[in-house]
Design a protein around this motif. Sequence first.
Motif, PDB file in Angstrom:
ATOM      1  N   PRO A  31       0.847  -1.206   0.000  1.00  0.00           N
ATOM      2  CA  PRO A  31       0.000   0.000   0.000  1.00  0.00           C
ATOM      3  C   PRO A  31       0.878   1.250   0.000  1.00  0.00           C
ATOM      4  O   PRO A  31       1.973   1.250   0.580  1.00  0.00           O
ATOM      5  N   PRO A  32       0.443   2.305  -0.663  1.00  0.00           N
ATOM      6  CA  PRO A  32       1.258   3.529  -0.707  1.00  0.00           C
ATOM      7  C   PRO A  32       1.408   4.146   0.674  1.00  0.00           C
ATOM      8  O   PRO A  32       0.530   4.022   1.535  1.00  0.00           O
ATOM      9  N   ILE A  33       2.523   4.791   0.891  1.00  0.00           N
ATOM     10  CA  ILE A  33       2.781   5.469   2.163  1.00  0.00           C
ATOM     11  C   ILE A  33       2.106   6.831   2.122  1.00  0.00           C
ATOM     12  O   ILE A  33       2.339   7.639   1.213  1.00  0.00           O
ATOM     13  N   LYS A  34       1.267   7.083   3.106  1.00  0.00           N
ATOM     14  CA  LYS A  34       0.501   8.326   3.135  1.00  0.00           C
ATOM     15  C   LYS A  34       1.227   9.379   3.971  1.00  0.00           C
ATOM     16  O   LYS A  34       1.598   9.121   5.116  1.00  0.00           O
ATOM     17  N   LEU A  35       1.424  10.547   3.405  1.00  0.00           N
ATOM     18  CA  LEU A  35       2.028  11.671   4.111  1.00  0.00           C
ATOM     19  C   LEU A  35       1.237  12.936   3.804  1.00  0.00           C
ATOM     20  O   LEU A  35       0.733  13.107   2.688  1.00  0.00           O
ATOM     21  N   LYS A  36       1.160  13.812   4.800  1.00  0.00           N
ATOM     22  CA  LYS A  36       0.438  15.076   4.635  1.00  0.00           C
ATOM     23  C   LYS A  36       1.440  16.237   4.646  1.00  0.00           C
ATOM     24  O   LYS A  36       2.326  16.277   5.499  1.00  0.00           O
ATOM     25  N   ILE A  37       1.248  17.157   3.707  1.00  0.00           N
ATOM     26  CA  ILE A  37       2.113  18.332   3.635  1.00  0.00           C
ATOM     27  C   ILE A  37       1.259  19.583   3.781  1.00  0.00           C
ATOM     28  O   ILE A  37       0.390  19.858   2.946  1.00  0.00           O
ATOM     29  N   ALA A  38       1.477  20.338   4.858  1.00  0.00           N
ATOM     30  CA  ALA A  38       0.807  21.626   5.030  1.00  0.00           C
ATOM     31  C   ALA A  38       1.387  22.588   4.004  1.00  0.00           C
ATOM     32  O   ALA A  38       2.584  22.878   4.021  1.00  0.00           O
ATOM     33  N   THR A  39       0.539  23.081   3.104  1.00  0.00           N
ATOM     34  CA  THR A  39       1.004  23.810   1.929  1.00  0.00           C
ATOM     35  C   THR A  39       0.393  25.200   1.888  1.00  0.00           C
ATOM     36  O   THR A  39      -0.832  25.358   1.897  1.00  0.00           O
ATOM     37  N   ARG A  52       1.520  17.063  -7.197  1.00  0.00           N
ATOM     38  CA  ARG A  52       0.278  16.407  -6.739  1.00  0.00           C
ATOM     39  C   ARG A  52      -0.714  16.247  -7.887  1.00  0.00           C
ATOM     40  O   ARG A  52      -1.287  15.168  -8.072  1.00  0.00           O
ATOM     41  N   GLU A  53      -0.913  17.283  -8.670  1.00  0.00           N
ATOM     42  CA  GLU A  53      -1.910  17.241  -9.733  1.00  0.00           C
ATOM     43  C   GLU A  53      -1.498  16.328 -10.880  1.00  0.00           C
ATOM     44  O   GLU A  53      -2.342  15.713 -11.529  1.00  0.00           O
ATOM     45  N   LEU A  62       3.935   6.851  -3.103  1.00  0.00           N
ATOM     46  CA  LEU A  62       3.568   7.837  -2.088  1.00  0.00           C
ATOM     47  C   LEU A  62       2.157   8.355  -2.348  1.00  0.00           C
ATOM     48  O   LEU A  62       1.793   8.645  -3.494  1.00  0.00           O
ATOM     49  N   ASP A  63       1.378   8.445  -1.304  1.00  0.00           N
ATOM     50  CA  ASP A  63       0.057   9.057  -1.360  1.00  0.00           C
ATOM     51  C   ASP A  63       0.150  10.367  -0.574  1.00  0.00           C
ATOM     52  O   ASP A  63       0.083  10.372   0.651  1.00  0.00           O
ATOM     53  N   ILE A  64       0.338  11.458  -1.307  1.00  0.00           N
ATOM     54  CA  ILE A  64       0.580  12.755  -0.675  1.00  0.00           C
ATOM     55  C   ILE A  64      -0.698  13.588  -0.645  1.00  0.00           C
ATOM     56  O   ILE A  64      -1.348  13.791  -1.673  1.00  0.00           O
ATOM     57  N   GLU A  65      -1.062  14.040   0.536  1.00  0.00           N
ATOM     58  CA  GLU A  65      -2.200  14.942   0.706  1.00  0.00           C
ATOM     59  C   GLU A  65      -1.676  16.337   1.024  1.00  0.00           C
ATOM     60  O   GLU A  65      -0.882  16.515   1.952  1.00  0.00           O
ATOM     61  N   LEU A  66      -2.117  17.316   0.252  1.00  0.00           N
ATOM     62  CA  LEU A  66      -1.749  18.700   0.528  1.00  0.00           C
ATOM     63  C   LEU A  66      -2.825  19.335   1.406  1.00  0.00           C
ATOM     64  O   LEU A  66      -4.011  19.292   1.084  1.00  0.00           O
ATOM     65  N   ILE A  67      -2.404  19.918   2.521  1.00  0.00           N
ATOM     66  CA  ILE A  67      -3.323  20.616   3.422  1.00  0.00           C
ATOM     67  C   ILE A  67      -3.139  22.122   3.183  1.00  0.00           C
ATOM     68  O   ILE A  67      -2.130  22.693   3.599  1.00  0.00           O
ATOM     69  N   PRO A  68      -4.070  22.769   2.491  1.00  0.00           N
ATOM     70  CA  PRO A  68      -3.897  24.190   2.163  1.00  0.00           C
ATOM     71  C   PRO A  68      -4.115  25.103   3.368  1.00  0.00           C
ATOM     72  O   PRO A  68      -5.129  24.989   4.066  1.00  0.00           O
ATOM     73  N   LEU A  69      -3.152  25.981   3.607  1.00  0.00           N
ATOM     74  CA  LEU A  69      -3.248  26.947   4.706  1.00  0.00           C
ATOM     75  C   LEU A  69      -2.748  28.301   4.215  1.00  0.00           C
ATOM     76  O   LEU A  69      -1.904  28.381   3.313  1.00  0.00           O
ATOM     77  N   GLN A  81       2.403  20.602  15.352  1.00  0.00           N
ATOM     78  CA  GLN A  81       1.287  20.038  16.113  1.00  0.00           C
ATOM     79  C   GLN A  81       0.907  18.634  15.656  1.00  0.00           C
ATOM     80  O   GLN A  81       0.027  18.010  16.248  1.00  0.00           O
ATOM     81  N   GLY A  82       1.559  18.129  14.600  1.00  0.00           N
ATOM     82  CA  GLY A  82       1.281  16.784  14.133  1.00  0.00           C
ATOM     83  C   GLY A  82       0.103  16.681  13.186  1.00  0.00           C
ATOM     84  O   GLY A  82      -0.281  15.576  12.787  1.00  0.00           O
ATOM     85  N   VAL A  83      -0.473  17.815  12.799  1.00  0.00           N
ATOM     86  CA  VAL A  83      -1.570  17.800  11.829  1.00  0.00           C
ATOM     87  C   VAL A  83      -1.043  17.418  10.453  1.00  0.00           C
ATOM     88  O   VAL A  83      -1.740  16.806   9.647  1.00  0.00           O
ATOM     89  N   ALA A  84       0.207  17.791  10.181  1.00  0.00           N
ATOM     90  CA  ALA A  84       0.858  17.458   8.915  1.00  0.00           C
ATOM     91  C   ALA A  84       2.226  16.852   9.194  1.00  0.00           C
ATOM     92  O   ALA A  84       2.825  17.089  10.253  1.00  0.00           O
ATOM     93  N   ASP A  85       2.730  16.094   8.226  1.00  0.00           N
ATOM     94  CA  ASP A  85       4.052  15.472   8.370  1.00  0.00           C
ATOM     95  C   ASP A  85       5.165  16.408   7.923  1.00  0.00           C
ATOM     96  O   ASP A  85       6.280  16.353   8.451  1.00  0.00           O
ATOM     97  N   LEU A  86       4.859  17.245   6.942  1.00  0.00           N
ATOM     98  CA  LEU A  86       5.816  18.225   6.439  1.00  0.00           C
ATOM     99  C   LEU A  86       5.090  19.543   6.231  1.00  0.00           C
ATOM    100  O   LEU A  86       3.856  19.605   6.278  1.00  0.00           O
ATOM    101  N   ALA A  87       5.864  20.599   5.966  1.00  0.00           N
ATOM    102  CA  ALA A  87       5.254  21.911   5.770  1.00  0.00           C
ATOM    103  C   ALA A  87       6.106  22.765   4.844  1.00  0.00           C
ATOM    104  O   ALA A  87       7.324  22.593   4.757  1.00  0.00           O
TER     105      ALA A  87
END
Length: 326
Positions: A31-39, A52-53, A62-69, A81-87
């Motif tokens: 299974p792909p490794i899921k990581l979140k990037i605060a972007t 990503r697109e 890799l399954d990358i989720e971008l968290i828009p901020l 705070q651990g909401v994202a893995d990278l920023a």
Amino acid sequence: MKAKGIVLLVLVVMGLLSINWWGGKAPATEPPIKLKIATSTTPLSAPLIIARELELFKPYNLDIELIPLRGGHLCFQAMIQGVADLATSSETVIMFNGFQRSDFRLLASFVESDNDLKLLTLNDEQPKSITQLSDKKIGMVKASSSEFFADAFLIISGHQQQDFQKVFMSPQALGPALLAGDVDAISVWEPFGYKLIEEHGDTIYQYPGKGIYNLSFNLVTSAVNARLHEKQHADILRALKSAQNFINQHPQSAKQIISDYLDISLSELEWAWNDYVFRLSLNNSLISNLHAQARWAIASGAVDAQTTPDFRLLLDDSALKQALDN
């Protein structure tokens, strides 16, 4: 027909038995490794958005989720705070946080600009001088490139002795505060500067500031994640490198993707696009910039400290070296 069907069934069963006999298995797909990037929702994040697109992370499983901020300062907080893995973060945010903690790592810079910050005021049709900001209120985002740029503008223009009041607020509140007269000027990053000028035209005056501050946009993570996910971070940087190649080779297509993702017009994107330099790096100039900003932060009272942190301890080039190793 029935005889042929039975023969086919026997062959299939024998094939399966032979696989089990030799101890072989059909290869299992991991299974792909899921990581979140605060972007940060700025065109500076273009390489991440493109990657990503265009699904450039998928070849690396890799399954990358971008968290828009809205802003690198919020992205950094989400990572801590651990909401994202990278920023994503400007080096100014890294500098400010370097005074408070050492549990994060800067993995790489992926874009630079010498014209992303703007110092804006209302245009009263009078000749403009930076000296007019003496004893005035300047709106800015605390502990960010916005705060540093306001001071750097005055220092480099030879007016560091001017005294002005810093008014801290969110980036989206700066424009309305200026229009309402709550502040006399604002220090703001794109695309907020463009939107204000586009909507209010000659009402807004922009002080000429290109080249005063060279901003870098960086990828940061926690010290723990830097150790645990070095391979994944290298693969993320490889995908960013591919995205940067796409941007350079297909600029119009890249701009359309960014325009659609950020829901901004192409004309707004064009406003600052040519100021961006897309490349992966982690060099001495970044260290020098961090130390220069740290000295400013101490001298200006922006931080309560007497000595600058050793920012070299916060840089981790392990993943970058792997990504650039062909």
